[in-house]
Design an enzyme around this catalytic site. Sequence first.
Site: not given
Ligand code: HSE
Length: 441
Positions: A105, A132, A190, A205, A307
């Site tokens: 993204k 996304v 992340e 996103k 996931g």
């Molecule tokens: N770090 C992101 C979240 C992972 O917490 O949604 C998916 O993009």
Amino acid sequence: MKPINVGLAGIGTVGSGTWEVLSRNQDEIRRRAGRGIEITTVADLDTERARGLVGDRAKVVASAFELLDDPSIDVVVELIGGYGVAKDLVLKAIAAGKHVVTANKALLAVHGSEIFAAAQQRGVIVAFEAAVAGGIPIIKALREGLTANRVEWIAGIINGTTNFILSEMRDKGLPFDQVLAEAQRLGYAEADPTFDIEGVDAAHKATILASIAFGIPVQFDKAYVEGITRLQSEDIRYAEKLGYRIKLLGITRRRQEGGRTLGIELRVHPTLIPASRLIANVEGAMNAVWVKGDAVGHTMYYGKGAGSEPTASAVIADLVDVARAVTVDPDHRVPYLAFQSDALADVPVLPIDEVETAYYLRVRVADEPGVLADITRLLADARISIDAVLQREPAEGENATDLILLTHRSIEGRVQSAIQRIEALPTVLSSVSLIRLEDLN
Ligand code: HSE
């Protein structure tokens, strides 16, 4: 028909899920795609780990760029992440005439225009469902399922880490740092969790969603981004008392004035939402995207936004799309950003000062006569209408109190200048905490 050969760049969380699901469901997937989809080469710096996962069923190489020299590879799946190597790889894959599937993204939100232009010119597909909201097929829904609609707005919980943190803070009264550490342990966050908690990941996103919804170029630099780090637990409690929940929302909205589109709002910030709304009840690391279209009305998409296998589900959906669309003349494929590339609109993304929404304002004031009247007068002078007021009972012996005001919708610039005047009042003892409020009708 010969299978589609895939080169997988990165076999971490999402890559291993993609390998696993493709192997487990290969017959079903072949029946849907009309041909096999085979990962023939895996590129990963950790070749030993990669070999442990794929055995002798695929070739393992250390450099993703080796995938580009292999003429038998039709599609490169980029699961490296970030803007550096990933950008180079994607552009070189396109130049080599390979289709690209990516979950990146950040790359698309920042460099999407360059990447889509290169792909268009080379006639290759760049697919990004996994970028996304992970497993939720929101790109497909917007680009195809809702294609009849003029989208009015999208509001999404599109970062699982921050939703998990806000849910745990509200439910269990736990402090921010403790919940963040738990989110990292569970693998939602992340690599650099500031991208999650400062709203950057959600803004990447939301930027992509805005482009697909409104047919505008990707413009991450125009997004307003505010994370959850400045949020106080008392705001979560006061919001609850007033019948609201606080969520980190990615919001993009068409602003109409006199029948014409004035601009597009594109913003990520903590938001009060009425507790009765479906989206206010999306808890933990789950994601949800709410779309309002003029024909369809309200639609909402809910699921796991991160996931291994949920994100693999989106990566493989893109691979099936590539398998089907590869024989279609490039000009007749579903456009990258839902609108034909020569039909993107030149409407501005509005600066935050020009955004229109409602507000929650909290301020600490001296508990004296006339304080509330002074504040409401300043709001009235700025033509800001008040919807509700909550005053906390001062504790025994305390001569200061918290005043909470909810406003009706107003232009942000007006609210910000009223706040400056409020903060200058001698009876006002703190800066004003502002949280935007949306009732999402
Ligand atoms: N770090 C992101 C979240 C992972 O917490 O949604 C998916 O993009």
